[in-house]
Structures are given as C-alpha cells and as structure tokens.
Design a protein around this motif. Structure first.
Motif, PDB file in Angstrom:
ATOM      1  N   THR A  92     -24.334  -9.508  20.750  1.00  0.00           N
ATOM      2  CA  THR A  92     -24.198 -10.886  20.258  1.00  0.00           C
ATOM      3  C   THR A  92     -22.839 -11.461  20.621  1.00  0.00           C
ATOM      4  O   THR A  92     -22.726 -12.608  21.071  1.00  0.00           O
TER       5      THR A  92
ATOM      6  N   THR B 145     -25.056 -20.632  24.594  1.00  0.00           N
ATOM      7  CA  THR B 145     -26.255 -20.773  23.779  1.00  0.00           C
ATOM      8  C   THR B 145     -27.548 -20.582  24.561  1.00  0.00           C
ATOM      9  O   THR B 145     -28.619 -20.491  23.976  1.00  0.00           O
TER      10      THR B 145
ATOM     11  N   LEU C 233     -29.474 -17.520  23.502  1.00  0.00           N
ATOM     12  CA  LEU C 233     -29.534 -17.262  22.071  1.00  0.00           C
ATOM     13  C   LEU C 233     -30.958 -17.019  21.581  1.00  0.00           C
ATOM     14  O   LEU C 233     -31.198 -16.152  20.743  1.00  0.00           O
ATOM     15  N   THR C 234     -31.899 -17.787  22.091  1.00  0.00           N
ATOM     16  CA  THR C 234     -33.287 -17.632  21.659  1.00  0.00           C
ATOM     17  C   THR C 234     -33.821 -16.254  22.034  1.00  0.00           C
ATOM     18  O   THR C 234     -34.471 -15.585  21.219  1.00  0.00           O
TER      19      THR C 234
ATOM     20  N   SER D 246     -32.302 -13.657  19.859  1.00  0.00           N
ATOM     21  CA  SER D 246     -32.868 -13.737  18.509  1.00  0.00           C
ATOM     22  C   SER D 246     -34.126 -12.894  18.413  1.00  0.00           C
ATOM     23  O   SER D 246     -34.347 -12.189  17.421  1.00  0.00           O
TER      24      SER D 246
ATOM     25  N   LEU E 112     -23.529 -14.647  14.238  1.00  0.00           N
ATOM     26  CA  LEU E 112     -23.786 -16.080  14.405  1.00  0.00           C
ATOM     27  C   LEU E 112     -23.023 -16.910  13.382  1.00  0.00           C
ATOM     28  O   LEU E 112     -22.582 -18.022  13.673  1.00  0.00           O
TER      29      LEU E 112
ATOM     30  N   LEU F  47     -29.701 -25.087  15.743  1.00  0.00           N
ATOM     31  CA  LEU F  47     -29.995 -23.944  16.602  1.00  0.00           C
ATOM     32  C   LEU F  47     -29.637 -22.640  15.902  1.00  0.00           C
ATOM     33  O   LEU F  47     -30.363 -21.650  16.014  1.00  0.00           O
ATOM     34  N   LEU F  48     -28.541 -22.632  15.171  1.00  0.00           N
ATOM     35  CA  LEU F  48     -28.160 -21.445  14.414  1.00  0.00           C
ATOM     36  C   LEU F  48     -29.216 -21.125  13.354  1.00  0.00           C
ATOM     37  O   LEU F  48     -29.614 -19.973  13.184  1.00  0.00           O
TER      38      LEU F  48
ATOM     39  N   SER G  89     -32.346 -19.838  14.977  1.00  0.00           N
ATOM     40  CA  SER G  89     -32.154 -18.476  15.465  1.00  0.00           C
ATOM     41  C   SER G  89     -32.273 -17.463  14.332  1.00  0.00           C
ATOM     42  O   SER G  89     -32.827 -16.375  14.516  1.00  0.00           O
ATOM     43  N   CYS G  90     -31.749 -17.809  13.170  1.00  0.00           N
ATOM     44  CA  CYS G  90     -31.867 -16.918  12.010  1.00  0.00           C
ATOM     45  C   CYS G  90     -33.334 -16.709  11.631  1.00  0.00           C
ATOM     46  O   CYS G  90     -33.776 -15.584  11.383  1.00  0.00           O
TER      47      CYS G  90
ATOM     48  N   LEU H  82     -35.972 -17.217  13.572  1.00  0.00           N
ATOM     49  CA  LEU H  82     -36.673 -16.547  14.670  1.00  0.00           C
ATOM     50  C   LEU H  82     -36.419 -15.047  14.635  1.00  0.00           C
ATOM     51  O   LEU H  82     -37.321 -14.244  14.912  1.00  0.00           O
ATOM     52  N   ALA H  83     -35.214 -14.665  14.279  1.00  0.00           N
ATOM     53  CA  ALA H  83     -34.887 -13.238  14.179  1.00  0.00           C
ATOM     54  C   ALA H  83     -35.702 -12.572  13.073  1.00  0.00           C
ATOM     55  O   ALA H  83     -36.186 -11.446  13.236  1.00  0.00           O
TER      56      ALA H  83
END
Length: 207
Positions: free
Chosen positions: A124, A133, A136-137, A140, A155, A167-168, A171-172, A174-175
C-alpha cells in the motif's frame, strides 16, 4: 458465539479460518454453531473498521457509516437466524486434539496473517508513492486476500495525500467486499470442503 464476537474484533479472517478448520470433524448439528460464529465475526469486523475509521479519518466516517452499519446488522442477523434453527445441543464438544494441546489462537495461522499484514502494509505504501490512485481499486480487491486492516490504516493515516474522500471510502468498502468473498472460500477450503457449509455461506455472503 463468544468466539465469533471476540475473534471478529481482532481479525475475522483469522477467526473464520480457525473455526472452519474445526468444522472438518464436526457434526451437521454443530456446524450451525460454527456458521453462527463466522457471521458474527464478519459483523464485528464492520464494527472494528468503523472504530478505526473514526479514530484515523473522521471525514470518511460519514461516507461509510450507513453501509457498514447495515452490513454489520445483516451479518449478525444471518448468524443468529442460522442458530435459531438449531434446536439441539449447542455445546460443541472438544476434539481429542484440542484436549491434548489447547491453542485457541492457532499460532501458525496467526503467523500467516502477520506476514500478510506486513506485505500489504508495504504494498500500500509504495503503491501510493509510485503509482498514485490509478492502482487503488486493484489493490483494494487484492487486499481482501488477508486481513484488510493494514490496507485501510495506510489509506487513512495521511499517506494517501490527495486521494479524494469518495475514492478512499469506496476503497474501504471494496476491500471489505473482497475480503468477505475470500473468507467464504477460506472457510470451505479449511473445512475440507464440507458441503453442508457451502449453501449457507454463499447465501449469507450474497445477502
């Protein structure tokens, strides 16, 4: 039930892996107790992440609070619904191996996830420094293979720089999605592919 609640507060991935290993020789009746603990662990994961996000980056909290609370309640409700259908003996017997050597934290499993923690912390950091960025996806999704806490922490602690808040937050979430899918396959794999686990696991995670 207590194992699922407490285990989910430190690592739902490690908890589900450990519980699924104990499902190998469990009776079908007792499998419902393990399933309940697994879904409760997932529910506690969302609570843990909400606390972490509130501490490290309160700005993102308003964006993820509602979906994470809904997911937490849904996971716990599914687990309790499964347990409700179990009218028999809910006391899960200890195996001979557990009687000989009681190791509730499964040290070998803990080492594996500690290694994954380090790997994703480093990945990361360098991804944000070198790629920005754009990756990032993808990261994630990949972070879901292990404990997602190091990924989310990196992040939130300011390393993201100019990454947009939306986006942050995405990403959270999606993770967590990726992690729950991976935990389903971990549960099946470490349980010796118990067929009785497949349907409730996929149905619950699907919901």
């Amino acid at each position: 039930v207590i194992s699922g609640l407490l285990g989910g507060l430190y690592s739902s991935t490690a908890t589900i892996t450990i519980l699924s290993r104990k499902c190998k020789h469990a009776s079908e009746e007792h499998l419902k107790e393990y399933l309940t603990a697994m879904f409760l662990a997932v529910g506690m994961m969302f609570l843990r992440l909400l606390v972490i996000i509130a501490i490290f980056n309160a700005s993102i909290l308003s964006r993820v609070a509602l979906p994470m609370v809904i997911l937490m309640l849904a996971s716990c409700s599914i687990g309790l619904f499964i347990r409700r259908g179990n009218r028999g003996n809910r006391d899960v017997p200890r195996t001979e191996e557990e009687e000989v050597q009681d190791n509730p934290l499964e040290f070998k499993v803990a080492l594996i996830f500690a290694l994954l923690y380090i790997v994703f912390t480093v990945a990361t950091y360098f991804m944000l420094q070198w790629v920005g960025t754009s990756g990032l996806t993808v990261l994630s999704v990949l972070s879901g293979a292990g404990d997602i806490t190091p990924f989310i922490l990196n992040l939130l602690d300011g390393q993201g720089g100019t990454i947009p808040m939306n986006l942050l937050a995405a990403s959270c979430l999606l993770a967590t999605l990726s992690n729950n899918i991976m935990k389903t396959f971990y549960a099946l794999f470490f349980s010796g592919n118990r067929k009785e686990l497949a349907r409730p696991l996929f149905a619950g995670v699907g919901i």
